[in-house]
Design a protein around this motif. Sequence first.
Motif, mmCIF file in Angstrom:
data_model
loop_
_atom_site.group_PDB
_atom_site.id
_atom_site.type_symbol
_atom_site.label_atom_id
_atom_site.label_comp_id
_atom_site.label_asym_id
_atom_site.label_seq_id
_atom_site.Cartn_x
_atom_site.Cartn_y
_atom_site.Cartn_z
ATOM 1 N N GLU A 166 7.254 2.693 -18.960
ATOM 2 C CA GLU A 166 6.747 1.419 -18.464
ATOM 3 C C GLU A 166 6.732 1.343 -16.941
ATOM 4 N N ALA A 167 7.599 2.079 -16.282
ATOM 5 C CA ALA A 167 7.732 1.989 -14.832
ATOM 6 C C ALA A 167 6.519 2.596 -14.130
ATOM 7 N N PRO A 168 6.060 1.977 -13.043
ATOM 8 C CA PRO A 168 5.023 2.612 -12.224
ATOM 9 C C PRO A 168 5.509 3.980 -11.752
ATOM 10 N N THR A 169 4.667 4.987 -11.891
ATOM 11 C CA THR A 169 5.101 6.358 -11.611
ATOM 12 C C THR A 169 4.101 7.081 -10.713
ATOM 13 N N LEU A 170 4.637 7.651 -9.645
ATOM 14 C CA LEU A 170 3.838 8.463 -8.738
ATOM 15 C C LEU A 170 4.047 9.932 -9.062
ATOM 16 N N VAL A 171 2.964 10.647 -9.310
ATOM 17 C CA VAL A 171 3.011 12.097 -9.490
ATOM 18 C C VAL A 171 2.585 12.708 -8.149
ATOM 19 N N LEU A 172 3.467 13.505 -7.579
ATOM 20 C CA LEU A 172 3.228 14.059 -6.247
ATOM 21 C C LEU A 172 3.307 15.583 -6.301
ATOM 22 N N ARG A 173 2.330 16.252 -5.743
ATOM 23 C CA ARG A 173 2.353 17.714 -5.702
ATOM 24 C C ARG A 173 1.803 18.208 -4.372
ATOM 25 N N VAL A 188 -0.527 15.056 -16.542
ATOM 26 C CA VAL A 188 0.696 14.254 -16.525
ATOM 27 C C VAL A 188 0.377 12.826 -16.105
ATOM 28 N N THR A 189 -0.415 12.671 -15.062
ATOM 29 C CA THR A 189 -0.767 11.341 -14.564
ATOM 30 C C THR A 189 -1.549 10.547 -15.605
ATOM 31 N N ALA A 190 -2.466 11.209 -16.288
ATOM 32 C CA ALA A 190 -3.280 10.533 -17.296
ATOM 33 C C ALA A 190 -2.442 10.041 -18.477
ATOM 34 N N ALA A 191 -1.350 10.748 -18.764
ATOM 35 C CA ALA A 191 -0.491 10.351 -19.886
ATOM 36 C C ALA A 191 0.350 9.123 -19.559
ATOM 37 N N LEU A 192 0.559 8.860 -18.291
ATOM 38 C CA LEU A 192 1.398 7.740 -17.870
ATOM 39 C C LEU A 192 0.614 6.425 -17.924
ATOM 40 N N PRO A 193 1.169 5.375 -18.524
ATOM 41 C CA PRO A 193 0.477 4.078 -18.556
ATOM 42 C C PRO A 193 0.226 3.499 -17.168
ATOM 43 N N HIS A 194 1.132 3.790 -16.222
ATOM 44 C CA HIS A 194 1.002 3.258 -14.867
ATOM 45 C C HIS A 194 1.220 4.390 -13.863
ATOM 46 N N GLY A 195 0.408 5.431 -13.968
ATOM 47 C CA GLY A 195 0.584 6.608 -13.132
ATOM 48 C C GLY A 195 -0.441 6.703 -12.024
ATOM 49 N N ARG A 196 -0.044 7.339 -10.931
ATOM 50 C CA ARG A 196 -0.949 7.612 -9.816
ATOM 51 C C ARG A 196 -0.623 8.985 -9.263
ATOM 52 N N LEU A 197 -1.649 9.740 -8.901
ATOM 53 C CA LEU A 197 -1.469 11.099 -8.386
ATOM 54 C C LEU A 197 -1.737 11.141 -6.890
ATOM 55 N N ALA A 198 -0.857 11.833 -6.170
ATOM 56 C CA ALA A 198 -1.057 12.068 -4.735
ATOM 57 C C ALA A 198 -0.820 13.545 -4.457
ATOM 58 N N VAL A 199 -1.620 14.107 -3.553
ATOM 59 C CA VAL A 199 -1.526 15.527 -3.213
ATOM 60 C C VAL A 199 -1.288 15.663 -1.712
ATOM 61 N N ARG A 217 7.275 8.830 3.036
ATOM 62 C CA ARG A 217 6.259 7.798 3.247
ATOM 63 C C ARG A 217 5.497 7.496 1.949
ATOM 64 N N GLN A 218 5.193 8.546 1.185
ATOM 65 C CA GLN A 218 4.517 8.345 -0.099
ATOM 66 C C GLN A 218 5.379 7.491 -1.032
ATOM 67 N N ILE A 219 6.668 7.769 -1.059
ATOM 68 C CA ILE A 219 7.584 7.018 -1.925
ATOM 69 C C ILE A 219 7.663 5.562 -1.492
ATOM 70 N N LEU A 220 7.818 5.330 -0.203
ATOM 71 C CA LEU A 220 7.962 3.976 0.313
ATOM 72 C C LEU A 220 6.683 3.166 0.170
ATOM 73 N N GLU A 221 5.544 3.806 0.355
ATOM 74 C CA GLU A 221 4.268 3.100 0.244
ATOM 75 C C GLU A 221 3.866 2.848 -1.200
ATOM 76 N N PHE A 222 4.419 3.648 -2.109
ATOM 77 C CA PHE A 222 4.099 3.468 -3.532
ATOM 78 C C PHE A 222 4.649 2.158 -4.065
ATOM 79 N N GLY A 223 5.798 1.721 -3.546
ATOM 80 C CA GLY A 223 6.356 0.454 -3.983
ATOM 81 C C GLY A 223 7.668 0.201 -3.307
ATOM 82 N N PRO A 224 8.101 -1.043 -3.262
ATOM 83 C CA PRO A 224 9.356 -1.386 -2.588
ATOM 84 C C PRO A 224 10.563 -0.838 -3.311
#
Length: 229
Positions: A166-173, A188-199, A217-224
Amino acid sequence: MVVMVHGLGLSGRYFTPLARSLAAAGRTVLVPDLPGNVRSRRAVRRSPDVEETVEELLRWRTAAAIGPCVLVANSVGCQVTAALAAEHPRLVERMVLIGPALDATALSPVRQLLRLLTDAPREPLSLLAVAAADYLVTGPARSLAGFRCARQDASGPFEARLRRIEAPTLVLRGSGDPVAPQLWAERVTAALPHGRLAVVPGAAHAVHFSRPDITARQILEFGPVNESR
């Protein structure tokens, strides 16, 4: 509060650059060593599987009085945090999966080894020194047993759990990560209900080590990160 979960056979030491970057931004960061690995190898008699590792992590969280937090994981550690987030959604505010492994489309031990060997020259020498020392302490028997557990989890349970998170999830590679290639990261990102991919351009598997400021910065900007809990 940010809790970081390391990969197979390693300690939390390779999260130090990222932890420092997040701490400099005012975040509280905790980096436990999972049982069976490096300095915590004698905490258990054998390498625990993913479910057993989650139980150990939950016991640690209870002892440390940690409430809902942001989980940041790398490599096989992503399988542990995915299991925790799927089974205990109230404990996870957000999640960041850095170079999620193992790739379910390439579970052959030979293919995984070749990917690690391909990744090694792309990583900083300082990381390779830390990893080599950690693997030496963990030992080949424990590392191999951990790989078998991770491989079993990646063959089905991992992706099934992703769909329940359920948690918003950032996939980072990193763009040069052969361990978690682009197609796998997209899956992996597509399987997540609330996923976003960043490269991150130019980085390899341990992007949190080679590019700690960008990763922070990616972590902090993804959410508080809620420090009040």
